[in-house]
Write a protein that holds these residues in place. Structure first.
Motif, short mmCIF file in Angstrom:
data_model
loop_
_atom_site.label_atom_id
_atom_site.label_comp_id
_atom_site.label_asym_id
_atom_site.label_seq_id
_atom_site.Cartn_x
_atom_site.Cartn_y
_atom_site.Cartn_z
N ILE A 243 0.84 -1.18 0.00
CA ILE A 243 0.00 0.00 0.00
C ILE A 243 0.88 1.23 0.00
N GLU A 244 0.83 1.97 -1.07
CA GLU A 244 1.68 3.15 -1.22
C GLU A 244 1.32 4.22 -0.18
N GLY A 245 2.36 4.84 0.36
CA GLY A 245 2.14 5.96 1.27
C GLY A 245 1.90 5.57 2.72
N VAL A 246 1.81 4.26 3.00
CA VAL A 246 1.58 3.81 4.37
C VAL A 246 2.92 3.43 4.99
N GLN A 247 3.26 4.05 6.10
CA GLN A 247 4.53 3.82 6.75
C GLN A 247 4.34 3.00 8.03
N THR A 248 5.40 2.30 8.42
CA THR A 248 5.37 1.54 9.66
C THR A 248 5.18 2.48 10.83
N ASP A 249 4.27 2.15 11.74
CA ASP A 249 3.97 3.07 12.83
C ASP A 249 5.14 3.16 13.80
N ALA A 250 5.13 4.22 14.61
CA ALA A 250 6.25 4.52 15.49
C ALA A 250 6.47 3.42 16.52
N GLY A 251 5.38 2.80 17.00
CA GLY A 251 5.53 1.74 17.99
C GLY A 251 6.30 0.56 17.45
N ARG A 252 6.00 0.15 16.23
CA ARG A 252 6.71 -0.99 15.64
C ARG A 252 8.17 -0.63 15.36
N ARG A 254 9.95 1.35 17.11
CA ARG A 254 10.65 1.31 18.40
C ARG A 254 10.96 -0.13 18.80
N VAL A 255 10.00 -1.03 18.56
CA VAL A 255 10.24 -2.44 18.87
C VAL A 255 11.38 -2.98 18.02
N MET A 256 11.41 -2.62 16.75
CA MET A 256 12.51 -3.05 15.88
C MET A 256 13.85 -2.56 16.42
N GLU A 257 13.88 -1.34 16.94
CA GLU A 257 15.12 -0.80 17.50
C GLU A 257 15.53 -1.55 18.76
N ILE A 258 14.55 -1.88 19.62
CA ILE A 258 14.86 -2.66 20.82
C ILE A 258 15.40 -4.03 20.45
N LEU A 259 14.79 -4.66 19.44
CA LEU A 259 15.29 -5.96 18.97
C LEU A 259 16.72 -5.85 18.45
N ARG A 260 16.98 -4.77 17.72
CA ARG A 260 18.33 -4.56 17.18
C ARG A 260 19.34 -4.38 18.31
N LEU A 323 5.81 -6.68 18.05
CA LEU A 323 5.65 -6.18 16.69
C LEU A 323 4.20 -6.27 16.23
N PHE A 324 3.47 -7.26 16.77
CA PHE A 324 2.10 -7.49 16.34
C PHE A 324 1.09 -6.71 17.17
N THR A 325 1.54 -6.09 18.26
CA THR A 325 0.60 -5.40 19.15
C THR A 325 0.96 -3.95 19.38
#
Length: 457
Positions: A243-252, A254-260, A323-325
């Motif tokens: 879906i064009e123009g839809v970005q990953t939300d800030a919460g996800r 942040r979770v990606m950064e914590i996982l990293r 990531l799912f919540t």
């Protein structure tokens, strides 16, 4: 096809109108049946709000059964029913209904009456050459009075099975009528050309094998949709649509950064700083970790306790659930969470059964959890996984379909897609018995439901 189908017909159809129960004794001619009943799969069933509300249990040998005569078909059905009862499946489903496929020839099975309190719906399937009469209708009526529910696919019950007058009587007893979208266009049209929604207005409709979100949305947009379609089954939920123009939300993010950070060896201070930016994340993480389904000896209250008691690999495993919540807990994300948890737990327990060490089992869990990240983030899986620096064995299975964990993932996908030959081959390669695979996948189903719904003591 779907737009034409419903667009042209809406005007014509909107008028009001561990073993806890005994397995049945084997049949006398059991030598003609398979030495083991075979694999049982479960398909998620959703409501119109995309909530997971039921499972449909299917025997992988359904094609072989459908070609059997009435007597042998009944024996297959008795074996499947006995297998489900023996595995205590119905009591595992705390919040879900269960659809089971049975022939009319087993309506006199005394075990059916015991299922009324177990939220079970029987999907009736005719066997080859079977004729249906008043006796079968009376049996259905009696079971309904005891609380059992029934469903059928109208196109399966033509004049070869019963007369037109009895057809009306049979369909009128059904709680659900089924429309299979994998059938030919002609078969999909038949129920509407026959005006079945108007003729049987009390029956709710179950749309099976919905393969795209477009087909699902067309069902909802059809006139009087609430009278037609209330249940949906198929891979439309897991479809990846860019879906064009839809970005990953800030919460996800942040979770990606914590996982990293966790993968890179960052200390607890750096991790806690990230959680302070969104305090609800830590609450959700601890809810998952402390779920009674995990059987921890003590309650974990802080991130530091998690690191100390669980270790980095296990904490990483539980962080993936966020990531799912992390968005707004929309129904689709929660469905993907539960399905990912099922895959993860099933693969992890397969590894345990196969003698894998603890770290390998943790990584099998991660493989299952991340296998649906593309559907969650609506982007190619390789792109979605790129920031996480996953273990090579996990990344190889997910991206290339190769390596040590690939057979476990392929077995899991084979069960979801009801690919009998693929399931048998992979189970044999992994040294797993049919009964073992059935038991582990159903236990994983119950575990995933418990964790995803945040069940608490």
């Amino acid at each position: 096809m779907f737009k034409n189908l419903f667009g042209s017909l809406t005007g014509k159809t909107t008028e009001k109108t561990e073993d806890s129960k005994a397995v049945p004794a084997p049949p006398d001619n059991a030598d003609r049946l398979p030495p083991s009943f075979g694999f049982i799969t479960h398909q998620p069933v959703y409501d119109s709000q995309q909530k997971l509300v039921a499972y449909e249990f299917v025997a992988c040998d359904a094609v072989q059964r459908s070609e059997a005569g009435t007597s042998q078909y009944a024996q297959y059905d008795q074996l499947m029913l006995g297998t489900l009862l023996n595995l205590d499946v119905f009591s595992l489903l705390a919040k879900r209904r269960a659809f089971i496929n049975l022939s009319l020839s087993v309506l006199n099975n005394p075990q059916l009456a015991t299922l009324a309190a177990q939220r079970v719906i029987c999907i009736l399937n005719p066997s080859a050459g079977e004729r249906i009469g008043q006796a079968e209708l009376a049996q259905i009526q009696q079971l309904k009075q005891q609380g059992l529910c029934f469903a059928l696919e109208p196109t399966q019950f033509g004049e070869g099975q019963l007369t037109p007058s009895l057809q009306n009587d049979l369909f009128g007893l059904m709680d659900y009528l089924i429309l299979d979208f994998s059938a030919s266009a002609e078969e999909v049209l038949i129920p509407f050309l026959d005006k079945l929604p108007a003729r049987f207005p009390r029956a709710r409709w179950y749309a099976r094998n919905i393969n795209s979100m477009e087909a699902y949305e067309v069902c909802l947009r059809s006139s009087a949709a609430h009278e037609r379609f209330v249940l949906f089954q198929g891979p439309f939920i897991t479809q990846v649509r860019k879906i064009e123009g839809v970005q990953t939300d800030a919460g996800r993010l942040r979770v990606m950064e914590i996982l990293r950070l966790l993968r890179s060896g960052a200390d607890s201070k750096a991790l806690n700083e990230q959680f302070k930016l969104d305090s609800i994340l830590l609450f959700k993480l601890l809810r998952f970790i402390n779920s009674p389904a995990n059987g921890l000896n003590r309650k974990i209250s802080t991130l530091d306790e998690s690191l100390l008691l669980l270790g980095r690999e296990t904490l990483f495993k539980w962080l993936t659930l966020l990531l799912f919540t992390s968005n707004k807990d929309d129904n689709r994300s929660l469905v993907l969470l539960e399905r990912s948890l099922w895959r993860a737990r099933f693969m992890e327990t397969l590894g345990t059964a196969g003698g894998k060490n603890r770290l390998e089992c943790e990584h099998l869990f991660l493989t299952g959890m991340f296998s649906m990240l593309d559907a969650l983030l609506q982007q190619p899986l390789k792109e979605a996984l790129q920031p996480l620096s996953l273990p090579p064995t996990v990344a190889s299975a997910l991206i290339d379909g190769n390596g040590l964990f690939a057979p476990y993932l392929n077995l899991t996908l084979g069960l979801e897609q009801e690919q009998d030959e693929r399931i048998r081959t992979l189970s044999s390669e992994l040294g797993l018995a049919v009964e073992q695979v059935n038991r582990l996948q159903l236990q994983a189903m119950a575990w995933a439901e418990s964790v995803a719904n945040g069940d608490q003591p």
